[in-house]
Design a protein around this motif. Structure first.
Motif, PDB file in Angstrom:
ATOM      1  N   SER A 192       7.643   1.286   0.091  1.00 12.90           N
ATOM      2  CA  SER A 192       6.415   1.562   0.844  1.00 12.90           C
ATOM      3  C   SER A 192       6.409   0.907   2.225  1.00 12.90           C
ATOM      4  N   SER A 193       7.109  -0.214   2.366  1.00 14.11           N
ATOM      5  CA  SER A 193       7.151  -0.892   3.678  1.00 14.11           C
ATOM      6  C   SER A 193       7.910  -0.078   4.719  1.00 14.11           C
ATOM      7  N   ASP A 232       1.658  -0.122  -1.362  1.00 15.27           N
ATOM      8  CA  ASP A 232       1.309  -0.918  -0.176  1.00 15.27           C
ATOM      9  C   ASP A 232       0.838  -0.064   0.999  1.00 15.27           C
ATOM     10  N   THR A 233       1.452   1.104   1.189  1.00 19.67           N
ATOM     11  CA  THR A 233       1.074   1.958   2.324  1.00 19.67           C
ATOM     12  C   THR A 233       0.453   3.279   1.862  1.00 19.67           C
ATOM     13  N   TYR A 253      -2.472   4.714   3.839  1.00 21.70           N
ATOM     14  CA  TYR A 253      -2.062   5.278   5.131  1.00 21.70           C
ATOM     15  C   TYR A 253      -1.494   6.689   4.966  1.00 21.70           C
ATOM     16  N   GLU A 266      -7.016   2.243   8.018  1.00 21.35           N
ATOM     17  CA  GLU A 266      -5.884   3.085   7.610  1.00 21.35           C
ATOM     18  C   GLU A 266      -6.123   4.549   8.002  1.00 21.35           C
TER      19      GLU A 266
END
Length: 343
Positions: free
Chosen positions: A60-61, A92-93, A96, A311
């Motif tokens: 996810s990073s 984590d993202t 977004y 986000e």
């Protein structure tokens, strides 16, 4: 429905797709084509499930707009073939990417449900199975021959949220996400209950799906803090090719009233920079002009982010910057609810 729904499961990466090799204790990617063997409970859903996985799973990073487009293209290419889509990404993202997908599709009339997990699918106490099973169940849900969900959702730990209303709030609890300014679209307990009055329904089937993949990445987030210096503001505003700025202000949209701060921001807006004011608070809304400390921002034509999350502000800004709008049009569309992202 007499015909069983066809669901496409899209695995991009993330914790949910990891299984432990018990000989080495190392984690390796799960083969989603064998999902029915590993999770036989899915057979009870009376749907057919096909899977597609990224060749290289993305942590996810490392998620970025290139992968947003890849996910959206998979959905676009298979849109007519399937009744619903479940997308697995790193948590984590996830807020977004799922927010971005909500803007990339106009006239979406099928469910696109994002989910993941805090523990790998092969773990003893994993949350992956429940999240996955219920997400597929939600994607299958039909009423009067039409999907119950016709938007982009995010399902985690017994709650389905509108994706573009979510924020990840916890790195260790199973209840990793929240939606501070909008209630859940559905809740899973003994029964799966949809809050139908909150859902986006599209009755006009004549409107074809429009896929927008022109996302502009030349944006920045500036979080205010007491003691922020003119050098910091100048450095951010001076970024080459900067087209949009998300200003994370205090409380209901308040910012310093010092002359240097106001004049730097005012000049940037006059030079064509799109500046959106969002609150640093987890919940609540920007109300420009409520306090004297936001009156200057209102007067200079800053865009009111209202109760949008940071986000989603990022996703919406990337999308709208790709649409070649005038300052007035950009402000109008940003301050309007396009996909249920603001109240």
């Amino acid at each position: 429905m007499t015909n069983e729904p066809n669901i496409l499961l899209v695995y991009t990466g993330g914790t949910i797709g990891m299984v432990k090799d018990y000989k080495t204790n190392a984690l390796r990617a799960f083969d989603f084509s064998q999902i029915l063997e590993k999770i036989p409970e899915l057979r009870q859903l009376n749907c057919s499930i096909d899977t597609v996985s990224f060749e290289e799973p993305i942590d996810s990073s490392n998620m970025n707009t290139k992968y947003y487009v890849k996910i959206a293209e998979i959905i676009e290419e298979n849109y007519k073939k399937y009744d619903g889509f479940v997308v697995l990404t790193g948590s984590d993202t996830m807020s977004y990417v799922s927010s971005a997908i909500s803007f990339m599709f106009e006239n979406l009339q099928k469910p696109v449900i994002f989910t993941g997990s805090q523990l790998p699918i092969g773990d003893l106490r994993t949350d992956a199975k429940e999240n996955l099973i219920t997400s597929i169940q939600i994607a299958c849900a039909h009423e009067n021959g039409r999907p119950v969900i016709q938007e982009v959702g995010l399902y985690f730990e017994y709650k389905l949220y509108r994706a573009n209303r979510t924020t990840k709030i916890n790195a260790e609890q199973f209840e990793a996400f929240t939606s501070m300014n909008f209630p859940p679209l559905a809740e899973s307990g003994v029964h799966l209950t949809f809050n139908k009055h909150l859902l986006i329904y599209k009755n006009d089937e004549k409107n074809a799906l429009i896929f927008r993949k022109n996302l502009v990445e030349d944006i920045a987030i500036l979080k205010l803090f007491p003691g922020i210096t003119p050098q910091v503001i100048k450095a951010v505003l001076g970024i080459e090719n900067l087209k949009g700025l998300i200003l994370e202000s205090y409380g209901a949209g308040n910012a310093p009233t010092e002359k240097w701060f106001i004049s730097l921001l005012e000049k940037a807006i006059q030079d064509g920079l799109k500046v959106v004011n969002v609150t640093q608070c987890a919940g609540g809304s920007v109300i420009l002009g409520l306090y004297e400390t936001s009156t200057d921002l209102k007067n200079m034509g800053i865009i009111n982010g209202k109760d949008i999350t940071t986000e989603t502000a990022v996703a919406k800004m990337m999308y709208l910057l790709g649409e070649n709008l005038s300052q007035e049009e950009f402000k109008h569309y940003f301050e309007s609810s396009l996909r249920g992202e603001i109240s």
